[in-house]
Scaffold this motif. Structure first.
Motif, mmCIF file in Angstrom:
data_model
loop_
_atom_site.group_PDB
_atom_site.id
_atom_site.type_symbol
_atom_site.label_atom_id
_atom_site.label_comp_id
_atom_site.label_asym_id
_atom_site.label_seq_id
_atom_site.Cartn_x
_atom_site.Cartn_y
_atom_site.Cartn_z
ATOM 1 N N VAL A 1 0.848 -1.201 0.000
ATOM 2 C CA VAL A 1 0.000 0.000 0.000
ATOM 3 C C VAL A 1 0.881 1.247 0.000
ATOM 4 N N LEU A 2 1.888 1.257 0.858
ATOM 5 C CA LEU A 2 2.795 2.404 0.929
ATOM 6 C C LEU A 2 3.480 2.638 -0.414
ATOM 7 N N THR A 3 3.903 1.577 -1.063
ATOM 8 C CA THR A 3 4.587 1.699 -2.354
ATOM 9 C C THR A 3 3.672 2.317 -3.404
ATOM 10 N N LYS A 4 2.398 1.947 -3.387
ATOM 11 C CA LYS A 4 1.440 2.524 -4.339
ATOM 12 C C LYS A 4 1.371 4.045 -4.184
ATOM 13 N N VAL A 5 1.397 4.509 -2.919
ATOM 14 C CA VAL A 5 1.358 5.959 -2.676
ATOM 15 C C VAL A 5 2.680 6.597 -3.084
ATOM 16 N N GLU A 6 3.782 5.974 -2.721
ATOM 17 C CA GLU A 6 5.104 6.516 -3.043
ATOM 18 C C GLU A 6 5.291 6.681 -4.550
ATOM 19 N N LEU A 7 4.774 5.739 -5.317
ATOM 20 C CA LEU A 7 4.950 5.778 -6.776
ATOM 21 C C LEU A 7 3.911 6.654 -7.469
ATOM 22 N N GLY A 8 2.965 7.191 -6.700
ATOM 23 C CA GLY A 8 1.942 8.036 -7.293
ATOM 24 C C GLY A 8 0.869 7.257 -8.025
#
Length: 258
Positions: A179-186
């Motif tokens: 989930v965090l990665t999805k936000v980090e990558l936009g």
């Protein structure tokens, strides 16, 4: 408490050594009393940074112990693997309910060692001005959540229900790191992750506090497994996690006391 954990684990070791059908395992201590052997750990994805440091600390203090690369994933995924017979010495889960799923596989009673709360992770600068859970339900806002079976997903839905917010996430992930990665990558505008994830993202996302987040606080338990090849080594690692130095490491990564 630490003595109890170690005593139970040592009792398990004696039981194993007394079973003629069991395959012999290398001694867990050398002639000078130092620990010798291997250790396999399964831990919730949100523990990645903290348990990596804990493992490094344990290795430095016990050079005769080899720690296999820790398996970090969603607690429910790890619990399934344990139930299916994965050879594991220690399991650290992100909630009590998931640990209960493998209760039959535990050699020691689970011990709480940390707690965590959720925040809304958003793009740096919070361009959509998201300030509350209700903002996630606004048209066009793309949100990632953990899957319902994952501890972070269960906690997310408790908070959303309490706030009377209904939303359809664009993706449901099997662990909080995804989930965090999805936000980090936009790839999404926001996601519900732990306070520790936002802190350890080091500015790659911003965190928005959630009202009443404490009502869905996750408790983290740890236990030694029945199949632990070296229960004395496993108990020593649990002792480190529960010790003041271990708790200081967890606090540095944003975890609270259980």
């Amino acid at each position: 408490m630490l003595t109890t954990v170690a005593a139970i684990a040592m009792a398990g070791l004696v039981g194993l050594s007394g079973c003629s059908a069991a395959e012999p395992t290398p001694a867990s201590t050398s002639a000078d009393g130092s620990l010798q052997g291997e250790l396999t750990i399964f831990a919730a994805a949100s523990l990645t940074a903290s348990f990596t440091e804990l493992a490094d600390t344990f290795s430095a203090e016990n050079p005769g112990v080899t720690i296999a690369p820790i398996s970090f994933d969603g607690s429910s995924t790890l619990a399934t693997q344990i139930s299916e017979g994965a050879p594991v010495d220690i399991f650290a889960a992100a909630d009590d309910a998931t640990m209960q799923q493998v209760s039959a596989e535990l050699a020691t009673a689970p011990v709480s060692f940390a707690s965590n709360e959720l925040q809304i992770a958003v793009q740096p600068g919070n361009p959509l001005d998201i300030t509350a859970l209700s903002d996630l339900a606004e048209p066009g806002v793309q949100v990632a959540l953990c899957a319902p079976a994952v501890p972070c997903g269960a906690a997310s839905r408790l908070l959303l229900a309490a706030a009377d917010v209904e939303l359809t996430p664009v993706t449901e992930e099997q662990n909080v790191t995804a989930v965090l990665t999805k936000v980090e990558l936009g790839e999404v505008d926001a996601g519900l992750v732990y306070v520790t994830d936002v802190l350890n993202a080091a500015g790659a996302v911003d965190g928005v506090e959630i009202a009443d987040a404490a009502s869905a606080r996750n408790n983290y338990p740890i236990a030694v497994l029945n199949e632990a090849a070296q229960p004395a080594i496993a108990a020593a690692f649990v002792d480190l996690v529960l010790s003041p130095p271990g708790q200081a490491i967890l606090a540095r990564y944003g975890f609270s006391k259980p």
